[in-house]
Structures are given as structure tokens and as C-alpha cells.
Design a protein around this motif. Structure first.
Motif, PDB file in Angstrom:
ATOM      1  N   GLY A   1      -4.284   1.638  -9.454  1.00 57.65           N
ATOM      2  CA  GLY A   1      -3.920   3.026  -9.232  1.00 57.65           C
ATOM      3  C   GLY A   1      -3.266   3.158  -7.873  1.00 57.65           C
ATOM      4  N   ASP A   2      -2.792   4.335  -7.561  1.00 56.31           N
ATOM      5  CA  ASP A   2      -2.136   4.595  -6.287  1.00 56.31           C
ATOM      6  C   ASP A   2      -3.164   4.845  -5.191  1.00 56.31           C
ATOM      7  OD1 ASP A   2       0.272   4.380  -7.623  1.00 56.31           O
ATOM      8  OD2 ASP A   2       0.528   6.543  -7.859  1.00 56.31           O
ATOM      9  N   VAL A   3      -2.815   4.444  -3.957  1.00 55.06           N
ATOM     10  CA  VAL A   3      -3.697   4.613  -2.805  1.00 55.06           C
ATOM     11  C   VAL A   3      -2.972   5.431  -1.744  1.00 55.06           C
ATOM     12  CG1 VAL A   3      -5.004   3.438  -0.993  1.00 55.06           C
ATOM     13  CG2 VAL A   3      -4.828   2.397  -3.263  1.00 55.06           C
ATOM     14  N   ASP A   4      -3.582   6.541  -1.327  1.00 56.88           N
ATOM     15  CA  ASP A   4      -3.048   7.412  -0.283  1.00 56.88           C
ATOM     16  C   ASP A   4      -4.071   7.445   0.844  1.00 56.88           C
ATOM     17  OD1 ASP A   4      -2.012   9.393   1.327  1.00 56.88           O
ATOM     18  OD2 ASP A   4      -1.714  10.838  -0.290  1.00 56.88           O
ATOM     19  N   CYS A   5      -3.750   6.754   1.931  1.00 58.12           N
ATOM     20  CA  CYS A   5      -4.682   6.584   3.044  1.00 58.12           C
ATOM     21  C   CYS A   5      -4.099   7.253   4.283  1.00 58.12           C
ATOM     22  CB  CYS A   5      -4.874   5.081   3.262  1.00 58.12           C
ATOM     23  SG  CYS A   5      -6.194   4.652   4.354  1.00 58.12           S
ATOM     24  N   LYS A   6      -4.832   8.190   4.887  1.00 59.23           N
ATOM     25  CA  LYS A   6      -4.316   8.949   6.026  1.00 59.23           C
ATOM     26  C   LYS A   6      -4.102   8.081   7.262  1.00 59.23           C
ATOM     27  CE  LYS A   6      -6.453  13.273   4.660  1.00 59.23           C
ATOM     28  NZ  LYS A   6      -7.499  14.250   4.969  1.00 59.23           N
ATOM     29  N   LYS A   7      -4.937   7.085   7.442  1.00 57.77           N
ATOM     30  CA  LYS A   7      -4.847   6.244   8.644  1.00 57.77           C
ATOM     31  C   LYS A   7      -4.601   4.796   8.247  1.00 57.77           C
ATOM     32  CE  LYS A   7      -7.654   9.415  11.292  1.00 57.77           C
ATOM     33  NZ  LYS A   7      -8.911   9.630  11.984  1.00 57.77           N
ATOM     34  N   LYS A   8      -5.500   3.902   8.657  1.00 53.54           N
ATOM     35  CA  LYS A   8      -5.306   2.471   8.446  1.00 53.54           C
ATOM     36  C   LYS A   8      -5.862   2.001   7.107  1.00 53.54           C
ATOM     37  CE  LYS A   8      -7.071  -0.230  11.613  1.00 53.54           C
ATOM     38  NZ  LYS A   8      -7.478  -1.255  12.582  1.00 53.54           N
ATOM     39  N   LEU A   9      -5.064   1.176   6.412  1.00 52.42           N
ATOM     40  CA  LEU A   9      -5.459   0.539   5.163  1.00 52.42           C
ATOM     41  C   LEU A   9      -5.421  -0.967   5.386  1.00 52.42           C
ATOM     42  CD1 LEU A   9      -6.018   0.474   2.093  1.00 52.42           C
ATOM     43  CD2 LEU A   9      -3.556   0.685   1.744  1.00 52.42           C
ATOM     44  N   VAL A  10      -6.568  -1.622   5.178  1.00 55.20           N
ATOM     45  CA  VAL A  10      -6.675  -3.064   5.370  1.00 55.20           C
ATOM     46  C   VAL A  10      -6.960  -3.724   4.031  1.00 55.20           C
ATOM     47  CG1 VAL A  10      -7.919  -4.931   6.530  1.00 55.20           C
ATOM     48  CG2 VAL A  10      -7.568  -2.749   7.716  1.00 55.20           C
ATOM     49  N   LEU A  11      -6.091  -4.671   3.632  1.00 60.57           N
ATOM     50  CA  LEU A  11      -6.318  -5.466   2.433  1.00 60.57           C
ATOM     51  C   LEU A  11      -6.828  -6.826   2.875  1.00 60.57           C
ATOM     52  CD1 LEU A  11      -3.110  -4.707   0.331  1.00 60.57           C
ATOM     53  CD2 LEU A  11      -5.233  -3.434   0.460  1.00 60.57           C
ATOM     54  N   GLN A  12      -8.105  -7.094   2.605  1.00 57.28           N
ATOM     55  CA  GLN A  12      -8.674  -8.382   2.969  1.00 57.28           C
ATOM     56  C   GLN A  12      -8.190  -9.450   2.001  1.00 57.28           C
ATOM     57  OE1 GLN A  12     -12.884  -7.532   3.301  1.00 57.28           O
ATOM     58  NE2 GLN A  12     -12.621  -6.908   5.425  1.00 57.28           N
ATOM     59  N   ASP A  13      -8.532 -10.705   2.267  1.00 60.89           N
ATOM     60  CA  ASP A  13      -7.947 -11.816   1.518  1.00 60.89           C
ATOM     61  C   ASP A  13      -8.240 -11.805   0.017  1.00 60.89           C
ATOM     62  OD1 ASP A  13     -10.611 -12.458   1.839  1.00 60.89           O
ATOM     63  OD2 ASP A  13     -10.258 -14.471   2.581  1.00 60.89           O
ATOM     64  N   ASN A  14      -9.248 -11.105  -0.451  1.00 61.33           N
ATOM     65  CA  ASN A  14      -9.555 -11.035  -1.880  1.00 61.33           C
ATOM     66  C   ASN A  14      -9.065  -9.744  -2.536  1.00 61.33           C
ATOM     67  OD1 ASN A  14     -11.105 -13.515  -2.147  1.00 61.33           O
ATOM     68  ND2 ASN A  14     -12.567 -12.509  -0.812  1.00 61.33           N
ATOM     69  N   ALA A  15      -8.457  -8.855  -1.767  1.00 64.90           N
ATOM     70  CA  ALA A  15      -8.060  -7.538  -2.279  1.00 64.90           C
ATOM     71  C   ALA A  15      -6.901  -7.648  -3.261  1.00 64.90           C
ATOM     72  CB  ALA A  15      -7.664  -6.630  -1.122  1.00 64.90           C
ATOM     73  N   LYS A  16      -6.886  -6.691  -4.203  1.00 67.46           N
ATOM     74  CA  LYS A  16      -5.802  -6.622  -5.174  1.00 67.46           C
ATOM     75  C   LYS A  16      -5.515  -5.152  -5.459  1.00 67.46           C
ATOM     76  CE  LYS A  16      -4.514  -8.205  -9.796  1.00 67.46           C
ATOM     77  NZ  LYS A  16      -4.944  -8.975 -10.962  1.00 67.46           N
ATOM     78  N   ILE A  17      -4.263  -4.747  -5.229  1.00 63.63           N
ATOM     79  CA  ILE A  17      -3.833  -3.382  -5.555  1.00 63.63           C
ATOM     80  C   ILE A  17      -2.651  -3.478  -6.498  1.00 63.63           C
ATOM     81  CG2 ILE A  17      -2.819  -1.234  -4.721  1.00 63.63           C
ATOM     82  CD1 ILE A  17      -4.288  -1.543  -2.153  1.00 63.63           C
ATOM     83  N   ILE A  18      -2.786  -2.851  -7.645  1.00 54.35           N
ATOM     84  CA  ILE A  18      -1.687  -2.685  -8.581  1.00 54.35           C
ATOM     85  C   ILE A  18      -1.384  -1.189  -8.595  1.00 54.35           C
ATOM     86  CG2 ILE A  18      -0.845  -3.052 -10.934  1.00 54.35           C
ATOM     87  CD1 ILE A  18      -1.643  -5.644  -9.434  1.00 54.35           C
ATOM     88  N   GLY A  19      -0.421  -0.783  -7.787  1.00 54.11           N
ATOM     89  CA  GLY A  19      -0.084   0.628  -7.639  1.00 54.11           C
ATOM     90  C   GLY A  19       0.633   0.854  -6.328  1.00 54.11           C
ATOM     91  N   ASN A  20       1.075   2.053  -6.122  1.00 57.00           N
ATOM     92  CA  ASN A  20       1.813   2.411  -4.914  1.00 57.00           C
ATOM     93  C   ASN A  20       0.853   2.770  -3.788  1.00 57.00           C
ATOM     94  OD1 ASN A  20       4.294   2.110  -6.294  1.00 57.00           O
ATOM     95  ND2 ASN A  20       3.999   4.128  -7.194  1.00 57.00           N
ATOM     96  N   VAL A  21       1.290   2.511  -2.557  1.00 55.49           N
ATOM     97  CA  VAL A  21       0.459   2.736  -1.377  1.00 55.49           C
ATOM     98  C   VAL A  21       1.190   3.646  -0.404  1.00 55.49           C
ATOM     99  CG1 VAL A  21      -0.463   1.614   0.696  1.00 55.49           C
ATOM    100  CG2 VAL A  21      -0.813   0.568  -1.543  1.00 55.49           C
ATOM    101  N   LYS A  22       0.444   4.598   0.150  1.00 53.24           N
ATOM    102  CA  LYS A  22       0.936   5.448   1.231  1.00 53.24           C
ATOM    103  C   LYS A  22      -0.111   5.368   2.338  1.00 53.24           C
ATOM    104  CE  LYS A  22       2.603   9.462   0.132  1.00 53.24           C
ATOM    105  NZ  LYS A  22       2.705  10.895  -0.233  1.00 53.24           N
ATOM    106  N   ALA A  23       0.305   4.950   3.531  1.00 56.59           N
ATOM    107  CA  ALA A  23      -0.632   4.809   4.644  1.00 56.59           C
ATOM    108  C   ALA A  23       0.118   4.924   5.964  1.00 56.59           C
ATOM    109  CB  ALA A  23      -1.347   3.467   4.580  1.00 56.59           C
TER     110      ALA A  23
END
Length: 114
Positions: free
Chosen positions: A69-91
């Protein structure tokens, strides 16, 4: 507003599955599965084997699990080494560690740019 030490904190355990949307003004740690949208004012911590299938809005986030899904983060977004995002990001700030997977588009904006 409450200080960081006084702010509420909510946790969804590893063996918990939520079917529906989550909203709140607290920090949220998810170790289980959420099938619905997540909208919180505080920080989202998504643990390694956690899953969110839905859109996410948060103040800040540290992700080690998966989001579809999409991620809308007002400040800092950290993707650690195991993270997976399938979607659009706003940060405002995006940090992608080696090994993380991000499939989608990214929009970064800040009010400090002139």
C-alpha cells in the motif's frame, strides 16, 4: 502535546491479526498482521515479520516488515534491511538500507526548501 516520555504507545503482537482500519494519536508497534489502513500521528515501528496490507499515514516510521500500500510519512521514513514496500511513498526524509525492497514512486517534500 505530551512529551515523548508521556506519549501513549500501542502494540500489536506477533500472533495478532487485525481486519480493519487503525487510527490514533499514539506511537504504534506492529509485530502481527493488519489488513486495513493505518493512520497515526506518532511513530510507526513495523517489526521484521509484520505485514500491513493497506495505506499508511504516520508521523515517522521505522520499517523492517512488509507494506502493500501507499505510505505517507510526515517526517523520516527508514526502511531497514528486511523491509519491503510495494506502493508509493511520500516522506520528508527517506532512508533505504541495503537489502530493503521498494517498488513504487517516491515524493519527498519539506517546508524548509525555499
Amino acid at each position: 502535546m505530551a512529551s515523548k516520555n508521556e506519549q501513549e504507545f500501542t502494540q500489536i503482537g506477533r500472533n495478532v491479526q487485525v481486519n480493519g482500519n487503525i487510527t490514533g494519536k499514539t506511537d504504534l508497534r506492529i509485530a502481527g498482521k493488519v489488513y486495513g489502513n493505518v493512520s497515526i500521528d506518532g511513530e510507526l515501528i513495523l517489526e521484521k515479520f509484520a505485514l500491513i496490507e493497506g495505506d499508511v499515514k504516520c508521523g515517522a516510521a521505522i520499517l523492517a516488515g512488509s507494506i502493500k500500500g501507499d505510505v505517507d510519512c510526515k517526517k523520516k521514513l527508514v526502511l531497514q534491511d528486511n523491509a519491503k514496500i510495494i506502493g508509493n511513498v511520500k516522506a520528508e526524509q527517506l532512508i533505504i538500507n541495503e537489502g530493503a525492497i521498494f517498488q513504487g514512486s517516491c515524493e519527498m517534500s519539506t517546508t524548509t526548501i525555499k
